[in-house]
Scaffold this motif. Sequence first.
Motif, short mmCIF file in Angstrom:
data_model
loop_
_atom_site.label_atom_id
_atom_site.label_comp_id
_atom_site.label_asym_id
_atom_site.label_seq_id
_atom_site.Cartn_x
_atom_site.Cartn_y
_atom_site.Cartn_z
N HIS A 82 0.37 -1.41 0.44
CA HIS A 82 -0.25 0.22 0.14
C HIS A 82 0.81 0.85 0.29
N ASP A 123 -4.55 -1.78 8.15
CA ASP A 123 -2.73 -0.97 9.01
C ASP A 123 -2.70 -0.03 9.19
N ILE A 124 -2.17 -0.07 10.10
CA ILE A 124 -1.61 0.90 11.10
C ILE A 124 -0.40 2.88 10.03
N HIS A 125 -0.71 2.12 9.77
CA HIS A 125 0.44 2.73 8.50
C HIS A 125 -0.46 3.67 7.24
N ASP A 157 -0.43 -4.51 12.34
CA ASP A 157 0.31 -4.02 12.93
C ASP A 157 -0.57 -2.52 13.80
N GLY A 203 0.87 -4.84 6.47
CA GLY A 203 2.17 -5.04 7.51
C GLY A 203 2.25 -5.93 8.83
N TYR A 219 4.00 -6.65 12.04
CA TYR A 219 5.25 -7.14 13.13
C TYR A 219 6.13 -7.72 14.23
ZN LIG Z 1 2.16 -1.03 8.29
#
Ligand SMILES: [Zn+2]
Length: 548
Positions: A136, A174-176, A267, A305, A307
Amino acid sequence: VNMGTALIYDEEMTRYKLLWVDPACKIEVPERLVVSYGALVENGLADRCVSIPVREATDADILLVHSEEYLEAVKKTPYMTLEELKEFTLQYGDVYFHPNIYHCAKLALGATLQLVDNVMTGKVRNGLALVRPPGHHSMRSAASGFCIFNNVAIAAQYVKQKYGVKRVLIVDWDIHHGQGVQYSFEDDPSVLYFSWHRYEHQKFWPNLRESDFDVVGKEKGAGSTINVPWNKVKMQNSDYLSIFFHVLLPVAYEFSPDLVLVCAGFDSAIGDPEGEMCATPDIFAHLTHLLMNLAGGKLCAVLEGGYNLKSLAQSVCQTVHSLLGDPAPRPANLEGPCNSALESLQCVRSAHRKYWSCLKHAGSLKYTLIVNVLSFSTIRENFIKDADDKDAVTLSSLIALVDKMEKNEVVLTRDLLYSNLFFYISVLSQGCSDASGFIQAVLGLLLPLGYEYDPSLVLLVQTPGSGICDSVWQQLTGLLQGLAQGHILVLMQRTCIDPTCSSLLGDAAPSLGQLHAAPPEDVEAVENLRQRLKADWKLLQTTDEPDD
Ligand SMILES: [Zn+2]
Ligand SMILES: COCC(O)(O)CCCCCNCCCN
């Protein structure tokens, strides 16, 4: 009918890794795929899925989003020395190249396109593509954030071109911020891109001004980009659910997509070094479930993501459980959203108010939503009559009970009291039931209340003359199965057995089609009731104002 859930994975995508020291990239390791797939196998979930092989993406696939010059440059990387790879990487941010990453990037994209092909042709209902490199962040002519080709953005262009799909919803949990996806569709009203992301007022990577809530899309695409910035860490399950109930789901139902693509980054789960959030892996079972009644159930989740190998594996399993139709775990001890989340929620809703009728307030009353929360004490003091001590609560007694409840002469048999609080909502719609008003009442009021209340049983009663049409009824029955681990009892006083049974059997409810503005009186009804109830029910809050 439930055509099953696809799982697309190939261990070739584990065969590349960081070959030099780079603190920003060391978290993106092959083990992410190994533990995710391993957990699916261990939990017997892989066997319950339809295994679909990956394929290599073609140049034509890649060129749906990326430029020729970028593709030609990436094509050279398999033949580069270590030094040349390092040099090549320097032009991009927070990403690394490897002799085998181009091959793996073609497989990741190919896996994604295999998934959407199988869903669009009805071979399966939904599915998950377990892939790396993720996608993304990658842009037309640039790699970024561990991403080489933008798997989900390409998939959206691909289905529009190949299947004539009119509307695609992309949910990026996703956290981004998936800036690469946003850039691909910012002026395209046929693709609705929703992303929440750790932002901290632009202090968090990728530190972009255009990730903030007031960036809503351009020209014809205005309103079709929804950015939800998290300006603090430690967001919890109720913060995530609030955004779904009061922003994403109302807009998604109004948009009525033909396909849902999920940038499934994990994430955003507790324990992740990047996200630093506190939402637990089981929340992904609910997020997935809440999206599964859109687009007739056509949902493609693509790994981005994640991790922390432990929470990644658990979150992947929770997601696949829901895709398979398994009931979601009870959303235990939900508090209300935190003030920072409420501030973001309010900002996003006001930024999008002019684009989405579901976010407007106006008008007078049509639905009488009677919400009686009967606690033990209330029942004991006011309602208990000399109910004989029935051993089992029979269906007829339940129906008799509900009849009495309709007339507010509630008589509860003792054993019904033992199932803790009894929560009674009756949604009476006088006259024809306007789908959008009803759905907005369900999403903005009924679901938040239900999730916060966390019942052990859902009793769904169709009162005569409610005028609720089958497809709306199926949406309601489907959505409510996210509560009480799916323990739902439906009392029908009207013959809509088939649609109800298909929903109880896990089939996705048919799409309601694009929803027009709800009659103002409905919106007002929900709004009034929400105002009255939000003091006691925190998930009903949409702003941090005492009375918004
Ligand atoms: Zn992410
Ligand atoms: C689509 O890729 C999935 C992802 O969004 O998780 C990528 C995140 C890149 C994060 C780059 N900064 C890392 C700094 C290390 N502390």
